[in-house]
Design a protein around this motif. Structure first.
Motif, short mmCIF file in Angstrom:
data_model
loop_
_atom_site.label_atom_id
_atom_site.label_comp_id
_atom_site.label_asym_id
_atom_site.label_seq_id
_atom_site.Cartn_x
_atom_site.Cartn_y
_atom_site.Cartn_z
N SER A 119 -34.42 -11.21 6.93
CA SER A 119 -34.73 -11.83 8.23
C SER A 119 -36.24 -11.99 8.35
N ARG A 120 -36.67 -12.80 9.35
CA ARG A 120 -38.11 -12.95 9.63
C ARG A 120 -38.73 -11.59 9.96
N ALA A 121 -37.98 -10.81 10.75
CA ALA A 121 -38.50 -9.51 11.17
C ALA A 121 -38.69 -8.58 9.97
N GLU A 122 -37.72 -8.61 9.06
CA GLU A 122 -37.84 -7.75 7.88
C GLU A 122 -39.03 -8.20 7.02
N ARG A 123 -39.19 -9.53 6.92
CA ARG A 123 -40.31 -10.08 6.14
C ARG A 123 -41.64 -9.63 6.74
N SER A 124 -41.80 -9.78 8.07
CA SER A 124 -43.06 -9.39 8.71
C SER A 124 -43.33 -7.90 8.55
N ALA A 125 -42.28 -7.10 8.67
CA ALA A 125 -42.45 -5.65 8.53
C ALA A 125 -42.87 -5.30 7.10
N ALA A 126 -42.29 -6.00 6.12
CA ALA A 126 -42.62 -5.72 4.71
C ALA A 126 -44.07 -6.12 4.42
N ILE A 127 -44.51 -7.25 4.99
CA ILE A 127 -45.91 -7.68 4.79
C ILE A 127 -46.85 -6.63 5.40
N ALA A 128 -46.54 -6.20 6.63
CA ALA A 128 -47.40 -5.23 7.31
C ALA A 128 -47.47 -3.91 6.53
N ALA A 129 -46.32 -3.46 6.05
CA ALA A 129 -46.28 -2.19 5.31
C ALA A 129 -47.06 -2.30 4.00
N THR A 130 -46.96 -3.48 3.35
CA THR A 130 -47.64 -3.65 2.07
C THR A 130 -49.16 -3.75 2.27
N LEU A 131 -49.57 -4.47 3.33
CA LEU A 131 -51.02 -4.53 3.62
C LEU A 131 -51.56 -3.14 3.91
N THR A 132 -50.80 -2.36 4.70
CA THR A 132 -51.23 -0.98 4.99
C THR A 132 -51.34 -0.18 3.70
N ALA A 133 -50.37 -0.36 2.80
CA ALA A 133 -50.36 0.40 1.54
C ALA A 133 -51.60 0.11 0.69
N VAL A 134 -52.16 -1.11 0.81
CA VAL A 134 -53.36 -1.42 0.02
C VAL A 134 -54.64 -1.22 0.84
N GLY A 135 -54.52 -0.58 1.99
CA GLY A 135 -55.71 -0.22 2.77
C GLY A 135 -56.23 -1.33 3.66
N LEU A 136 -55.38 -2.32 3.99
CA LEU A 136 -55.80 -3.40 4.90
C LEU A 136 -55.00 -3.30 6.20
N ASP A 137 -55.63 -3.70 7.31
CA ASP A 137 -54.94 -3.71 8.59
C ASP A 137 -53.87 -4.81 8.57
N PRO A 138 -52.69 -4.55 9.14
CA PRO A 138 -51.62 -5.56 9.15
C PRO A 138 -52.05 -6.88 9.78
N SER A 139 -53.10 -6.88 10.64
CA SER A 139 -53.55 -8.13 11.25
C SER A 139 -54.12 -9.10 10.21
N PHE A 140 -54.41 -8.60 9.00
CA PHE A 140 -54.89 -9.50 7.94
C PHE A 140 -53.85 -10.55 7.59
N ALA A 141 -52.60 -10.31 7.90
CA ALA A 141 -51.52 -11.25 7.54
C ALA A 141 -51.79 -12.66 8.05
N ALA A 142 -52.45 -12.79 9.21
CA ALA A 142 -52.67 -14.11 9.81
C ALA A 142 -53.98 -14.74 9.34
N ARG A 143 -54.75 -14.03 8.50
CA ARG A 143 -56.05 -14.56 8.11
C ARG A 143 -55.96 -15.36 6.82
N TYR A 144 -57.11 -16.00 6.46
CA TYR A 144 -57.18 -16.83 5.26
C TYR A 144 -58.16 -16.21 4.26
N PRO A 145 -57.99 -16.53 2.96
CA PRO A 145 -58.84 -15.90 1.95
C PRO A 145 -60.35 -16.04 2.22
#
Ligand SMILES: Nc1ncnc2c1ncn2[C@@H]1O[C@H](COP(=O)(O)OP(=O)(O)O)[C@@H](O)[C@H]1O
Ligand SMILES: [Mg+2]
Length: 321
Positions: free
Chosen positions: A126-152
């Motif tokens: 689901s979209r919700a599962e996808r967003s949660a997985a992105i947030a958890a993975t960003l956290t795991a690499v030491g980035l804030d989940p808000s990075f998901a909406a940013r650009y390189p």
């Protein structure tokens, strides 16, 4: 800590057609390389620039088509595999690229980049599962989940490489191939990113191929080392064995060239003196012979095979040791 062989590469050959000065040439980037990675281990691949390290990594993850050879994941052949089997294997063997600037699509958000492998394989329910997985993975690499909406373009090199790592661990793979993952970064952030990788390796129980041109870095993080020269593995063994008792003349030169803290102990290897032979004019026998202090007549005509030598799973490709 190491178990069964999880990745086995045999006699891998990769060549490229290139044009130079109006003529067509074939460059033999990988020339019969063999190596195996055990479950849970970090195998370092070390060798000078241009020896074929990146091409080996790209062949394993399917970005380059080898001319011949086999790549087995848990005993199953990856080259020529199709369908569900191949998708499953591709998700389990992932790559972190050297250049965090070139490896991220500038037009995609960080979140979309991190989710790419999951999206392609319909991994998220689901979209919700996808967003949660992105947030958890960003956290795991030491980035804030808000990075998901940013650009390189908004990110520093170190942050981008954290995204490069995040892309490789969602969904969690069995193997990560790290191609000089810190060499394009500022020295000040290299150690942080290296520590992150080692931390993730432990937490996610990853097996790892760690590619580097720097035997010093390899020595810090890998349990075994494969030394590559002009498209072939010339020596492999446990890291301490290779660093304390290198046998192949090329490995000896590399080890001697590791910067020592005490300048009086610094030895310059022959690696400092000879140039690697050209890919366009490969020697007929051992590719290292033109630079080798031990070369004999046989070395000029006969390519030495990688053969078992002594303890610690050591293998060596040299006629003279
Ligand atoms: N896509 C390509 N097209 C042509 N030649 C290539 C390509 N990729 C690599 N090569 C050549 O293959 C050889 C090995 O390159 P590479 O695998 O990048 O080595 P390394 O990672 O050890 O520096 C080099 O001579 C390089 O120029
Ligand atoms: Mg490379």
């Amino acid at each position: 800590m190491s178990g069964d062989v999880i990745l086995d590469v045999r006699e891998l050959e990769v060549s490229f057609n290139v044009r130079r000065a109006g003529r067509k040439y074939r460059v033999q980037a990988v020339d019969g390389a063999s190596l195996s990675l055990a479950e849970g281990e970090v195998l370092g691949i070390v060798g000078e620039s241009g020896c074929g390290k990146t091409t080996v990594g790209r062949s394993i993850v399917g970005l380059v088509q080898p001319g011949s050879g086999t790549v087995k994941f848990k005993g199953a052949e990856m080259i020529g595999a199709r369908g569900t089997n191949l998708r499953e294997m591709r998700l389990n063997v992932r790559m972190v690229f050297q250049d965090p600037y070139a490896s991220l699509n500038p037009r995609r958000t960080i979140g979309d980049s991190v989710a790419e492998a999951g999206d392609i394989s319909a991994f998220f329910k689901s979209r919700a599962e996808r967003s949660a997985a992105i947030a958890a993975t960003l956290t795991a690499v030491g980035l804030d989940p808000s990075f998901a909406a940013r650009y390189p373009y908004e990110l520093s090199g170190g942050q981008r490489q954290r995204v490069g790592i995040a892309r490789a661990i969602l969904p969690t793979p069995s193997i990560v191939i790290a191609d000089e993952p810190v060499s394009a970064l500022d020295v000040s952030v290299q150690a942080q990113v290296l520590n992150l990788m080692m931390d993730l390796r432990e937490r996610l129980r990853l097996s790892m191929l760690f590619i580097s041109h720097d035997l010093g870095v390899i020595g810090q993080i890998s349990s075994r080392v494969a030394v590559m020269y002009m498209g072939r593995i010339v020596e492999q063994a446990g890291t301490r064995t290779v660093l304390d008792h290198p046998l192949h003349p090329y490995t000896r030169a590399l080890v001697a060239a590791i910067p020592m803290p005490d300048p009086s102990k610094r030895i310059l290897g022959s690696i400092e003196t000879g140039e690697p032979p050209s890919q366009f004019a490969r020697p007929r026998g051992c590719a290292y012979a033109p630079r080798c202090p031990m070369a004999s007549d046989r070395c000029l005509i006969d390519i030495p095979e990688l053969r078992p030598a002594g303890t610690d799973g050591r293998a060596i490709a040299c006629h003279n040791v």
